[in-house]
Scaffold this motif. Structure first.
Motif, PDB file in Angstrom:
ATOM      1  N   ALA A   1     -12.265  -1.058  -5.318  1.00  0.00           N
ATOM      2  CA  ALA A   1     -10.978  -1.641  -4.954  1.00  0.00           C
ATOM      3  C   ALA A   1     -10.132  -0.982  -3.908  1.00  0.00           C
ATOM      4  N   LEU A   2      -9.463  -0.020  -4.648  1.00  0.00           N
ATOM      5  CA  LEU A   2      -8.859   0.741  -4.442  1.00  0.00           C
ATOM      6  C   LEU A   2      -9.021   2.169  -3.399  1.00  0.00           C
ATOM      7  N   SER A   3      -9.936   2.300  -3.532  1.00  0.00           N
ATOM      8  CA  SER A   3     -10.429   3.155  -2.781  1.00  0.00           C
ATOM      9  C   SER A   3     -11.243   3.056  -1.939  1.00  0.00           C
ATOM     10  N   ALA A   4     -11.248   1.335  -2.198  1.00  0.00           N
ATOM     11  CA  ALA A   4     -11.718   0.557  -0.678  1.00  0.00           C
ATOM     12  C   ALA A   4     -10.438   0.960   0.975  1.00  0.00           C
ATOM     13  N   LEU A   5     -10.023   0.372  -0.146  1.00  0.00           N
ATOM     14  CA  LEU A   5      -8.110  -0.120   0.742  1.00  0.00           C
ATOM     15  C   LEU A   5      -8.128   1.568   0.934  1.00  0.00           C
ATOM     16  N   LEU A   6      -8.117   2.264   0.111  1.00  0.00           N
ATOM     17  CA  LEU A   6      -7.218   3.983   1.297  1.00  0.00           C
ATOM     18  C   LEU A   6      -8.600   4.503   1.980  1.00  0.00           C
ATOM     19  N   HIS A   7      -9.257   3.875   2.005  1.00  0.00           N
ATOM     20  CA  HIS A   7     -10.639   4.365   2.700  1.00  0.00           C
ATOM     21  C   HIS A   7      -9.704   3.908   4.345  1.00  0.00           C
ATOM     22  N   LEU A   8      -9.841   2.358   4.516  1.00  0.00           N
ATOM     23  CA  LEU A   8      -8.954   1.212   5.552  1.00  0.00           C
ATOM     24  C   LEU A   8      -8.133   1.823   6.170  1.00  0.00           C
ATOM     25  N   GLY A   9      -6.771   2.249   5.120  1.00  0.00           N
ATOM     26  CA  GLY A   9      -5.938   2.166   5.339  1.00  0.00           C
ATOM     27  C   GLY A   9      -6.025   3.841   5.854  1.00  0.00           C
ATOM     28  N   LEU A  10      -7.071   5.365   6.132  1.00  0.00           N
ATOM     29  CA  LEU A  10      -7.514   6.407   6.660  1.00  0.00           C
ATOM     30  C   LEU A  10      -7.899   5.846   7.916  1.00  0.00           C
ATOM     31  N   ILE A  11      -8.042   4.675   7.496  1.00  0.00           N
ATOM     32  CA  ILE A  11      -9.061   4.439   9.332  1.00  0.00           C
ATOM     33  C   ILE A  11      -7.835   4.228   9.942  1.00  0.00           C
ATOM     34  N   ILE A  12      -7.053   3.545   9.727  1.00  0.00           N
ATOM     35  CA  ILE A  12      -6.024   2.753  10.652  1.00  0.00           C
ATOM     36  C   ILE A  12      -5.103   4.118  10.385  1.00  0.00           C
ATOM     37  N   TYR A  13      -4.815   4.931   9.680  1.00  0.00           N
ATOM     38  CA  TYR A  13      -3.406   5.872  10.189  1.00  0.00           C
ATOM     39  C   TYR A  13      -4.150   7.478  11.231  1.00  0.00           C
ATOM     40  N   ILE A  14      -5.439   7.276  10.890  1.00  0.00           N
ATOM     41  CA  ILE A  14      -5.605   8.296  12.151  1.00  0.00           C
ATOM     42  C   ILE A  14      -5.875   7.775  13.168  1.00  0.00           C
ATOM     43  N   ASN A  15      -6.153   6.017  13.593  1.00  0.00           N
ATOM     44  CA  ASN A  15      -6.082   6.404  14.862  1.00  0.00           C
ATOM     45  C   ASN A  15      -5.116   5.405  15.735  1.00  0.00           C
ATOM     46  N   LEU A  16      -4.174   5.340  14.690  1.00  0.00           N
ATOM     47  CA  LEU A  16      -2.499   5.465  15.338  1.00  0.00           C
ATOM     48  C   LEU A  16      -2.354   6.566  16.534  1.00  0.00           C
TER      49      LEU A  16
ATOM     50  N   LYS B   1     -14.411 -11.319 -14.819  1.00  0.00           N
ATOM     51  CA  LYS B   1     -13.900 -11.192 -15.962  1.00  0.00           C
ATOM     52  C   LYS B   1     -14.830 -10.713 -17.032  1.00  0.00           C
ATOM     53  N   GLY B   2     -15.444  -9.670 -16.385  1.00  0.00           N
ATOM     54  CA  GLY B   2     -16.836  -9.003 -16.802  1.00  0.00           C
ATOM     55  C   GLY B   2     -16.661  -8.000 -17.884  1.00  0.00           C
ATOM     56  N   THR B   3     -16.913  -7.428 -18.505  1.00  0.00           N
ATOM     57  CA  THR B   3     -16.570  -6.555 -19.779  1.00  0.00           C
ATOM     58  C   THR B   3     -15.191  -5.746 -19.002  1.00  0.00           C
ATOM     59  N   LYS B   4     -14.343  -4.840 -19.891  1.00  0.00           N
ATOM     60  CA  LYS B   4     -13.491  -4.246 -19.725  1.00  0.00           C
ATOM     61  C   LYS B   4     -14.021  -3.128 -18.935  1.00  0.00           C
ATOM     62  N   SER B   5     -14.985  -1.873 -18.428  1.00  0.00           N
ATOM     63  CA  SER B   5     -15.412  -0.954 -18.187  1.00  0.00           C
ATOM     64  C   SER B   5     -16.332  -1.631 -16.505  1.00  0.00           C
ATOM     65  N   ILE B   6     -16.278  -2.946 -16.533  1.00  0.00           N
ATOM     66  CA  ILE B   6     -16.834  -3.236 -15.225  1.00  0.00           C
ATOM     67  C   ILE B   6     -14.989  -3.487 -14.626  1.00  0.00           C
ATOM     68  N   VAL B   7     -14.515  -4.260 -15.052  1.00  0.00           N
ATOM     69  CA  VAL B   7     -13.110  -5.130 -14.322  1.00  0.00           C
ATOM     70  C   VAL B   7     -12.165  -3.148 -13.575  1.00  0.00           C
ATOM     71  N   LEU B   8     -12.378  -2.497 -14.773  1.00  0.00           N
ATOM     72  CA  LEU B   8     -11.889  -1.224 -14.474  1.00  0.00           C
ATOM     73  C   LEU B   8     -12.312  -0.098 -12.902  1.00  0.00           C
ATOM     74  N   ILE B   9     -13.356  -0.173 -13.441  1.00  0.00           N
ATOM     75  CA  ILE B   9     -14.214  -0.245 -12.353  1.00  0.00           C
ATOM     76  C   ILE B   9     -14.107  -0.453 -10.732  1.00  0.00           C
ATOM     77  N   SER B  10     -14.735  -1.723 -11.110  1.00  0.00           N
ATOM     78  CA  SER B  10     -14.124  -3.055 -10.301  1.00  0.00           C
ATOM     79  C   SER B  10     -12.673  -2.659  -8.993  1.00  0.00           C
ATOM     80  N   ILE B  11     -11.326  -2.555 -10.405  1.00  0.00           N
ATOM     81  CA  ILE B  11      -9.932  -2.118  -9.588  1.00  0.00           C
ATOM     82  C   ILE B  11      -9.887  -0.578  -8.918  1.00  0.00           C
ATOM     83  N   ILE B  12     -11.027   0.208  -9.850  1.00  0.00           N
ATOM     84  CA  ILE B  12     -11.038   1.617  -9.333  1.00  0.00           C
ATOM     85  C   ILE B  12     -11.689   1.649  -7.525  1.00  0.00           C
TER      86      ILE B  12
END
Length: 81
Positions: free
Chosen positions: A66-81, A53-64
Motif C-alpha cells: 500500500a505504501l509503494s502504491a501511494l508513493l507511485h501515485l504521489g510520483l505521478i502527481i508530482y511529475i504532472n505538476l 487480519k491474516g497472518t503477520k507476514s500478509i499484513v506486513l506485505i500489505s502495508i508495504i
C-alpha cells in the motif's frame, strides 16, 4: 496465494516507478490511466487484506504494498505538476 498477489503487485509498482522516472511530463500521459488504475487497485486490495487480519507476514506485505502504491501515485502527481 495472497502473499503472491501482493508481491506481484509490489514488483509491478516498483517497476512502474522506475519507468516513471524515465519519462518527461509530456510522455507520461500515454499510460496514465493504467498507472492510476494499478495504484488504486493495489491500495484497495492491500487495505482489504489488512482488514481481514491474516497472518503477520500478509499484513506486513500489505502495508508495504500500500505504501509503494501511494508513493507511485504521489510520483505521478508530482511529475504532472
Amino acid at each position: 496465494m495472497r502473499q503472491a498477489i501482493l508481491i506481484i503487485l509490489l514488483i509491478i509498482n516498483v517497476i512502474s516507478m522506475v519507468q516513471l522516472s524515465q519519462y518527461d511530463s509530456g510522455d507520461l500521459i500515454a499510460l496514465m490511466s493504467v498507472r492510476i488504475i494499478l495504484g488504486v487497485v493495489t491500495i484497495m486490495l492491500s487495505i482489504a487484506y489488512i482488514l481481514v487480519k491474516g497472518t503477520k507476514s500478509i499484513v506486513l506485505i500489505s502495508i508495504i504494498t500500500a505504501l509503494s502504491a501511494l508513493l507511485h501515485l504521489g510520483l505521478i502527481i508530482y511529475i504532472n505538476l
